[in-house]
Motif scaffolding. Structure first.
Motif, mmCIF file in Angstrom:
data_model
loop_
_atom_site.group_PDB
_atom_site.id
_atom_site.type_symbol
_atom_site.label_atom_id
_atom_site.label_comp_id
_atom_site.label_asym_id
_atom_site.label_seq_id
_atom_site.Cartn_x
_atom_site.Cartn_y
_atom_site.Cartn_z
ATOM 1 N N LEU A 56 1.048 -1.157 -0.063
ATOM 2 C CA LEU A 56 -0.023 0.100 -0.021
ATOM 3 C C LEU A 56 0.797 1.218 0.140
ATOM 4 O O LEU A 56 0.653 2.088 -0.537
ATOM 5 N N PRO A 98 -3.916 7.696 -7.474
ATOM 6 C CA PRO A 98 -4.270 9.030 -7.982
ATOM 7 C C PRO A 98 -4.002 9.980 -6.982
ATOM 8 O O PRO A 98 -4.219 9.956 -5.903
ATOM 9 N N GLY A 151 -5.814 12.391 -6.123
ATOM 10 C CA GLY A 151 -6.990 12.738 -5.438
ATOM 11 C C GLY A 151 -7.499 11.893 -4.370
ATOM 12 O O GLY A 151 -8.576 12.069 -3.722
ATOM 13 N N ALA A 152 -6.628 10.798 -4.138
ATOM 14 C CA ALA A 152 -6.931 9.754 -3.189
ATOM 15 C C ALA A 152 -6.224 9.761 -1.899
ATOM 16 O O ALA A 152 -6.561 8.958 -0.874
ATOM 17 N N GLN A 188 -8.645 9.629 1.474
ATOM 18 C CA GLN A 188 -8.947 8.231 1.622
ATOM 19 C C GLN A 188 -7.815 7.398 2.208
ATOM 20 O O GLN A 188 -8.087 6.416 2.782
ATOM 21 N N GLU A 239 -7.324 4.262 4.994
ATOM 22 C CA GLU A 239 -6.892 3.040 4.658
ATOM 23 C C GLU A 239 -5.717 2.426 5.547
ATOM 24 O O GLU A 239 -5.676 1.554 6.025
ATOM 25 N N ALA A 279 -6.392 2.485 9.270
ATOM 26 C CA ALA A 279 -6.994 1.168 9.569
ATOM 27 C C ALA A 279 -5.905 -0.149 9.693
ATOM 28 O O ALA A 279 -6.082 -0.930 10.212
ATOM 29 N N GLU A 290 -13.975 1.019 9.709
ATOM 30 C CA GLU A 290 -12.941 0.425 9.758
ATOM 31 C C GLU A 290 -12.828 -0.662 8.837
ATOM 32 O O GLU A 290 -11.641 -0.959 8.097
ATOM 33 N N ALA A 320 -12.510 0.330 5.331
ATOM 34 C CA ALA A 320 -11.332 0.860 5.046
ATOM 35 C C ALA A 320 -10.554 -0.262 4.533
ATOM 36 O O ALA A 320 -9.743 -0.399 3.737
ATOM 37 N N LEU A 321 -10.515 -1.454 5.400
ATOM 38 C CA LEU A 321 -9.623 -2.612 5.324
ATOM 39 C C LEU A 321 -10.203 -3.308 3.784
ATOM 40 O O LEU A 321 -9.401 -4.057 3.044
ATOM 41 N N GLN A 361 -11.072 -1.869 1.261
ATOM 42 C CA GLN A 361 -10.434 -1.156 0.200
ATOM 43 C C GLN A 361 -9.288 -1.555 0.091
ATOM 44 O O GLN A 361 -8.635 -1.541 -0.995
ATOM 45 N N VAL A 362 -8.618 -1.668 0.840
ATOM 46 C CA VAL A 362 -7.044 -2.173 1.049
ATOM 47 C C VAL A 362 -7.042 -3.622 0.271
ATOM 48 O O VAL A 362 -6.366 -3.706 -0.607
ATOM 49 N N ARG A 406 -7.394 -2.841 -3.380
ATOM 50 C CA ARG A 406 -6.060 -2.217 -4.006
ATOM 51 C C ARG A 406 -5.127 -3.540 -4.352
ATOM 52 O O ARG A 406 -4.523 -3.389 -5.401
ATOM 53 N N VAL A 412 -8.642 -11.435 8.541
ATOM 54 C CA VAL A 412 -8.873 -10.237 9.312
ATOM 55 C C VAL A 412 -10.565 -9.875 8.954
ATOM 56 O O VAL A 412 -11.191 -9.407 9.806
ATOM 57 N N ARG A 419 -13.728 -9.755 11.376
ATOM 58 C CA ARG A 419 -14.751 -8.567 11.524
ATOM 59 C C ARG A 419 -16.160 -8.556 11.373
ATOM 60 O O ARG A 419 -16.966 -7.963 11.871
ATOM 61 N N ARG A 441 -9.138 10.998 -9.478
ATOM 62 C CA ARG A 441 -9.560 9.965 -8.282
ATOM 63 C C ARG A 441 -9.545 8.402 -8.903
ATOM 64 O O ARG A 441 -10.392 7.647 -8.352
ATOM 65 N N SER A 463 -13.684 1.862 -4.428
ATOM 66 C CA SER A 463 -14.807 2.881 -4.096
ATOM 67 C C SER A 463 -14.192 4.414 -3.757
ATOM 68 O O SER A 463 -13.250 4.505 -3.437
ATOM 69 N N GLY A 464 -15.273 5.128 -4.042
ATOM 70 C CA GLY A 464 -14.749 6.518 -3.231
ATOM 71 C C GLY A 464 -13.793 7.282 -4.334
ATOM 72 O O GLY A 464 -13.901 7.481 -5.380
ATOM 73 N N ASP A 465 -12.627 7.855 -3.575
ATOM 74 C CA ASP A 465 -11.381 8.602 -4.261
ATOM 75 C C ASP A 465 -10.438 7.805 -4.934
ATOM 76 O O ASP A 465 -9.388 8.439 -5.346
ATOM 77 N N ASP A 466 -10.776 6.445 -5.006
ATOM 78 C CA ASP A 466 -9.561 5.609 -5.733
ATOM 79 C C ASP A 466 -10.477 4.572 -6.436
ATOM 80 O O ASP A 466 -10.430 3.279 -5.837
ATOM 81 N N ARG A 486 -18.581 7.309 2.513
ATOM 82 C CA ARG A 486 -17.490 6.592 2.582
ATOM 83 C C ARG A 486 -17.183 5.348 3.531
ATOM 84 O O ARG A 486 -17.493 5.645 4.434
ATOM 85 N N PHE A 487 -16.560 4.222 2.906
ATOM 86 C CA PHE A 487 -16.516 2.972 3.983
ATOM 87 C C PHE A 487 -17.465 2.238 4.488
ATOM 88 O O PHE A 487 -17.126 1.519 5.406
#
Lengths: 492, 492
Positions: free
Chosen positions: A24, A33, A35-36, A39, A43, A46, B13, B16-17, B19-20, B23, B50, B54, B218, B232-235, B272-273
């Motif tokens: 990451l 990007p 703009g990210a 966010q 991440e 977390a 949280e 956010a994970l 989203q990780v 990625r 993980v 959760r 983004r 999602s979101g900004d990425d 977001r998230f």
């Protein structure tokens, strides 16, 4: 052995999550990007929260209590040593202090970047004062009554002490100052002349990375603002940068990062995701990057091969043959910036920071007096005045990030590289003949066999000492090497 | 509201994970060195472990029990609805079954890839049998005595039922078969002729992505073997691919992924998230990608603008003006492969899979008879025989991955796109005049306002119905659109 298996299974999963965080962080510098950013900060936070919970998980304490003192093999004992150190470290710092530090360093990083752009140390000082206060508090928690700076050092170089480093660095300083003065009195070599096409620089960087043994199938080479190496095991990525006027920037930062990266690539695969599966310390890491970059990459023998590759990639570079190229590669000149310094002067930049940060941590020096102390010391060692804070006390990111205790590992790495280079010359008597042909295998193979494969198995000083036939690491080989090399280039 | 804040903080949280992990999955397809596969599998497994812990965390059950039935606003109620669904789903599947499924689908994915390469369904059948057995078991656990296939469907399209879809698809099939037959009896249009330079294709893909409102600040556009959208979101990143002979592959897969990606980019940032911060279902997601790709991207009006861009990027493409280009873009021809199918035939491919997978899940059809059933149905709908398994039953990855219930969302997405397109034409009467000028803002703005911004706030059918002035979603608008469009192109 059930407790050990349970512990190691937990540790490996944490290690795998640590690699995810590394991926990451790489993405953030190379691919994300623009703009990210906000966010991504969430991440990363977390992931940090998950990792912190695992590092302080009380089950680790239970497993360790069951296992320590039992009859285990060398590798298991080394694992327990690392796990104990990291568990104790994580649990000694109160959660609210860790949170306050994370917040303060995040704020201070932004303040530093702005202050550097504005050349205004006064704007940065109050924020740095807060970081220093919190780091002193953290250091007190970590040292349990012992030396606070040593406790900080231990985050980057386990086992090292400020007393030991002071002695080593004290021996370095006068001979480096003298060598620097002698060299700068001599006529200076010609630099190469371009143009140096950026794509050709990157092609040459790929070729040189492979030549130094970087395995592209288990890594990648991309561009970023600041070159770095990231990840362990089968996914170790490096970055470089290009400068249209200076081809050496791309070339030697690539070789430097390849030194870091091949260390990670060549650790025994069975150590993956465990504490043994990463380079053992910043100093040993830097010893690999520096021996690749300097003792090998900037050697007279290797630069003969490299000169031929340069003319292949860029045509006439305005130099009269390989000897002129060797001199240009090793050009020593005045400059303010540590990261741009040559082999002769680099450690003087580090020694300055080491002395100042110890004084800051002990309270002997206050943040408000830091700029003046920097400027005074710089003039003493380099003979001329700092022109602006961005060329002086504001040039490095480290203190804004709370990384007190990190700087000395750069010079320790150079010292270790000096020791390893001496041992390598003994082990591979025809090293220069191999380097002249661009054959790095004997050198990198010896380093893989004697240093890199072990990862965290031995303590930092021990792995260097073992590679050097049991000799205690000392600054002598580095000094001898530098005086001989630059004495010859500059006809001293 | 403390319980709600605690719950949402925990959920964010986890988001956010998640989203990780997204990625990491992107990296795996686009950036990962090929030698890092095994290590990456362990890294992904650690993240999954993980995330699973959760998602099944008992504190969620406690928070939900405290909050459900209380006086909450619309958004909070929607959050609880999603969290309840996902929590119950995660806890209904026994851990050992989840592990067995993960292991079986991982093995089966490899077996499928080999069997497809060898054109040997028999080699894949035993592995698929195991997956089907485990999926039936999982479906039984999830359905709590209700319809097993509906329970599977709910993973991708909450609220949808097989009965409802059967009725809709039953109405589609005869008219699509008839349209297909009529079109294929007519003379076929000329394809464009190249060469289509790969770099020019990617430049055009960037231009078209921006034209359709994809925010590059983004996101990113890269190449991969199979195009996809991720995050999602900004990425929110998309990929495309190029084919030297066929420029439409790159172009329309880009527009398709932009539809998915802008949906994610335009969800209200405050979601977001959270469960509201992602597209609400596969069907609604596909409605966005398909309306971008087809009703807008393959419209007569937009292709006039696109034709001019094509000739700018590639010179003469061998077509006699924008009408010939429009016909070429909408060329209907025989073919075996779903992902390469045109608008007329695409849903026939999906309907076939929907009927077969329901029969497999219910036990009416056994895996050993699947290939024969596929081939029989294909001949009935398309009028010619499947030539080899890789062009038939082995062409898609879904079943090997255990994704039963996924296929129908493709056609549901097309049906929803048909409904939205009808409503959009009413809301933006001069749509064609805008599209002819390459102005997508009225269309994509309407979709953002009426569908995309809501994310998961409304249930899938509800968000479509609201956007369409309260009308119940039906297959009629799609069929009317297809018959009118292709009737005109092929002079039926």
């Amino acid at each position: 052995m059930t407790a050990y298996d349970d512990l190691m299974s937990f540790i490996r999963e944490t290690g795998a999550l640590g690699q995810v965080a590394a991926r990451l962080a790489w993405d953030q510098e190379v691919m994300m990007p623009h703009g990210a950013g906000d966010q991504r900060a969430e991440e990363m936070a977390a992931m940090e929260s998950v990792l912190h919970a695992r590092r302080t998980d009380q089950r680790i304490g239970g497993w360790l209590a069951d296992l320590e003192g039992g009859a285990l093999d060398e590798e298991a004992n080394a694992q327990l040593r690392h796990i104990r150190r990291s568990y104790d470290r994580a649990r000694k710092v109160p959660a609210d202090l860790a949170t306050a530090l994370a917040r303060a360093t995040s704020r201070s990083h932004r303040a530093w970047a702005e202050a550097r752009a504005d050349d205004d140390f006064g704007a940065f000082a109050p924020v740095l004062r807060e970081v220093v206060a919190l780091k002193r508090e953290e250091g007190a928690a970590l040292s349990s009554g012992g030396d606070v700076y040593d406790a900080m050092l231990s985050d980057y170089e386990p086992g090292a002490t400020a007393a030991q480093l002071s002695q080593m660095f004290g021996a370095l300083r006068p001979r480096l100052v003298a060598l620097r003065e002698a060299v700068l009195e001599r006529p200076q070599p010609q630099p190469p002349t371009g143009p140096f096409d950026e794509q050709a620089q990157l092609r040459l960087a790929h070729l040189v990375a492979k030549t130094f043994g970087y395995e592209m199938a288990r890594g990648r080479l991309d561009k970023s603002v600041h070159p770095f190496s990231s990840g362990s095991g089968d996914d170790v990525r490096i970055t470089t940068r290009t400068s249209a006027l200076d081809p050496f920037n791309c070339l030697y930062s690539t070789i430097h990062e390849v030194g870091h990266a091949t260390y990670e690539q060549r650790i025994r695969p069975e150590y993956r995701f465990t504490p043994l599966g990463e380079g053992v310390s910043m100093g040993v890491h830097e010893s690999q990057s520096r021996i690749y970059e300097n003792q090998l990459g900037r050697s007279r023998a290797f630069t003969r091969w490299l000169y031929a590759r340069m003319t292949e990639h860029f045509g006439d570079i305005g130099l009269d043959g390989p000897d002129a190229f060797y001199a240009a590669v090793n050009h020593v000149q005045n400059g303010y910036i540590r990261t741009e310094a040559d082999e002769v002067q680099y450690n003087l930049h580090v020694l300055l920071r080491f002395d100042l940060e110890r004084a800051i941590v002990s309270g002997e020096l206050e943040v408000d007096d830091l700029e003046a102390a920097w400027n005074e010391r710089f003039r003493a060692d380099f003979g001329y005045a700092v022109d602006k804070p961005s060329d002086g006390v504001l040039q490095d990111v480290h203190w804004s990030a709370g990384l007190f205790g990190y700087f000395p590992t750069y010079t320790l790495g150079n010292v270790y590289a000096g020791c390893l280079h001496k041992a390598l010359r003994t082990a591979v008597p025809d090293l220069d003949a191999q380097l002249e042909e661009g054959n790095l295998v004997p050198a990198t193979g010896w380093l893989a066999e004697n240093v890199q494969q072990y990862g965290g198995l031995y303590e930092p000083r021990e792995v260097i000492s073992r590679a050097c036939g049991g000799e205690t690491p000392s600054e002598e080989p580095l000094l001898d090497y530098l005086e001989a090399k630059f004495g010859a280039i500059y006809s001293l």
